[in-house]
Design an enzyme around this catalytic site. Structure first.
Site, mmCIF file in Angstrom:
data_model
loop_
_atom_site.group_PDB
_atom_site.id
_atom_site.type_symbol
_atom_site.label_atom_id
_atom_site.label_comp_id
_atom_site.label_asym_id
_atom_site.label_seq_id
_atom_site.Cartn_x
_atom_site.Cartn_y
_atom_site.Cartn_z
ATOM 1 N N ASP A 126 0.870 -1.434 -0.276
ATOM 2 C CA ASP A 126 -0.146 0.160 -0.507
ATOM 3 C C ASP A 126 0.986 1.291 -0.365
ATOM 4 O OD1 ASP A 126 -2.365 1.716 0.093
ATOM 5 O OD2 ASP A 126 -2.437 1.555 2.094
ATOM 6 N N HIS A 127 0.345 2.333 -0.825
ATOM 7 C CA HIS A 127 1.601 3.302 -0.698
ATOM 8 C C HIS A 127 2.734 3.248 -0.769
ATOM 9 C CE1 HIS A 127 -2.310 5.501 -0.786
ATOM 10 N NE2 HIS A 127 -3.086 5.410 0.194
ATOM 11 N N HIS A 160 -9.029 4.932 -2.160
ATOM 12 C CA HIS A 160 -8.114 4.737 -0.940
ATOM 13 C C HIS A 160 -9.565 5.819 -0.107
ATOM 14 C CE1 HIS A 160 -4.192 3.515 -2.202
ATOM 15 N NE2 HIS A 160 -4.905 3.771 -3.451
ATOM 16 N N GLU A 178 -1.349 6.110 -9.200
ATOM 17 C CA GLU A 178 -2.494 7.269 -8.456
ATOM 18 C C GLU A 178 -2.324 8.440 -9.368
ATOM 19 O OE1 GLU A 178 -3.152 7.322 -4.253
ATOM 20 O OE2 GLU A 178 -3.448 9.356 -4.998
HETATM 21 P P1 13P Z 1 -9.102 4.722 5.855
HETATM 22 O O1 13P Z 1 -8.313 5.804 6.349
HETATM 23 O O2 13P Z 1 -10.577 6.169 5.303
HETATM 24 O O3 13P Z 1 -9.682 3.329 6.283
HETATM 25 O O4 13P Z 1 -8.169 4.592 4.570
HETATM 26 C C1 13P Z 1 -7.373 3.742 4.231
HETATM 27 C C2 13P Z 1 -6.947 4.008 2.888
HETATM 28 O O5 13P Z 1 -6.859 4.225 1.946
HETATM 29 C C3 13P Z 1 -5.344 2.428 2.866
HETATM 30 O O6 13P Z 1 -4.996 3.002 1.585
HETATM 31 O O1 G3H Z 2 -3.119 5.062 3.746
HETATM 32 C C1 G3H Z 2 -2.697 4.907 4.773
HETATM 33 C C2 G3H Z 2 -3.323 3.346 5.632
HETATM 34 O O2 G3H Z 2 -3.792 3.744 6.401
HETATM 35 C C3 G3H Z 2 -2.115 2.720 5.657
HETATM 36 O O3 G3H Z 2 -1.389 3.725 7.361
HETATM 37 O O4 G3H Z 2 1.154 4.168 7.012
HETATM 38 O O5 G3H Z 2 -0.034 4.430 9.427
HETATM 39 O O6 G3H Z 2 0.086 1.553 8.074
HETATM 40 P P1 G3H Z 2 0.060 3.449 7.487
HETATM 41 ZN ZN ZN Z 3 -4.311 4.923 0.930
#
Ligand code: 13P
Ligand code: G3H
Ligand code: ZN
Length: 311
Positions: free
Chosen positions: A82-83, A213, A134
């Site tokens: 993720d990200h 997201h 993205e």
């Molecule tokens: P939320 O903070 O709305 O749960 O979004 C999570 C997210 O987009 C993780 O990439």
């Molecule tokens: O988009 C972000 C997710 O909620 C992950 O959060 O980077 O604190 O693990 P984090």
């Molecule tokens: Zn996200």
């Protein structure tokens, strides 16, 4: 069943007008709560790991825990970064067994975002791994980065075709008014999403999976429980479930949820500890957090994402 790529599940979700839940995972109880719920209702899953999660739990632990969940449930589970902020973290996750990565170049210029995303796509596709890009910038908190409302920007539909063609990404995260974290709208503000932007993108990219997201609904039951048992959360407003259902019936095939998991887990643990002030066995209170996650994810799958009985 081995860990799977997301290609097939996203294609089926597009055609079936539902979405796959992409849930953030950080430890064993979160993974078990999510996967036990999905196993009960036969839902495919994307489990996603942020850079912060890799720092907290270590890549190898999360990988092995997810492998254990696949063995335990026999569900198709994709493991996704993720990200990802750089080529290096994407490469490390691809080399380390992930079947999907996100390269988030949303804070770069259009050209630099294309360049970085293309580099990741070339490396990933040679190894059979999927890539999410993205365009547009969500407000809210990710890791240590806090993007203010002023710095955020909606996705520009006129850019999406060129971005997808030049990068070769397999899915695209867009910004239509969702944001990261529990505080998405100000108290009194009416939640709104730019479905007009999503509709335009859907027409420009027929059949192409879109990712949403920042899609937690910030369910009041959990915020209230946290506050009832000693928490001090200010009023928190998330994305209404009917908006997520609408997005899932459109081109949105992957819906990211993290904050709702955090709230559910914290509510369960806070309640247990407040009601049993003399207990100190972590299994007792972590179990309550895990139970809440299981209930929440089952609800999301059946009532929001519509991906139950899709395995
Ligand atoms: P939320 O903070 O709305 O749960 O979004 C999570 C997210 O987009 C993780 O990439
Ligand atoms: O988009 C972000 C997710 O909620 C992950 O959060 O980077 O604190 O693990 P984090
Ligand atoms: Zn996200």
């Amino acid at each position: 069943m081995p860990i799977v790529t997301p290609f097939e599940m996203l294609k089926k979700a597009y055609e079936g007008k539902y979405a796959i839940g992409a849930f953030n995972v950080n430890n064993m109880e979160i993974i078990q709560g999510i996967t036990e719920a999905a196993a009960e209702v036969r839902a495919p899953l994307i489990l996603q790991v942020s850079a912060g999660a890799r720092r907290y739990a270590k890549h190898v632990y999360l990988m092995k825990l997810i492998e254990a969940a696949v063995e335990d449930t026999d569900l198709p589970i994709c493991i996704h970064l993720d990200h990802g902020e750089s080529f290096e973290i994407c490469k490390a996750c691809i080399d380390g067994g992930f079947t999907s990565v996100m390269i988030d170049g949303s804070k770069l210029s259009f050209e630099d975002n294309i360049k970085l995303t293309r580099q990741v796509v070339e490396y990933a596709h040679d190894r059979g791994v999927a890539v999410e890009g993205e365009l547009g910038r969500l407000a809210g908190i990710e890791d240590d980065i806090n993007v203010s409302q002023e710095e955020s920007s909606y996705t520009r539909p006129e850019e999406v075709q060129e971005f997808v063609e030049r990068t070769g990404v397999d899915s695209l995260a867009i910004a239509i008014g969702t944001s990261h974290g529990a505080y998405k709208f100000k108290p009194g503000q009416k939640p709104q999403l730019r479905f007009d932007i999503l509709e335009k993108i859907e027409k420009l990219l027929p059949g192409f999976p879109i990712v949403l997201h920042g899609a937690s609904s910030v369910i009041p039951e959990y915020v209230n429980t946290i506050n009832e048992y000693g928490g001090r959360m200010p009023d928190a407003i998330g994305i209404p479930e009917e908006m997520l259902r609408k997005a899932a019936s459109m081109a949105v095939c992957k819906i990211n949820i993290d904050s709702d998991l955090r709230l559910a887990m914290t509510a369960g643990i806070r309640k247990y500890l407040a009601e049993h002030p003399d207990h100190f066995d972590p299994r007792q209170y972590l179990k309550m957090g895990r139970d809440n996650i299981r209930k929440l994810v089952k609800h999301k799958i059946i009532s929001v994402l519509g991906c139950d009985n899709k395995v």
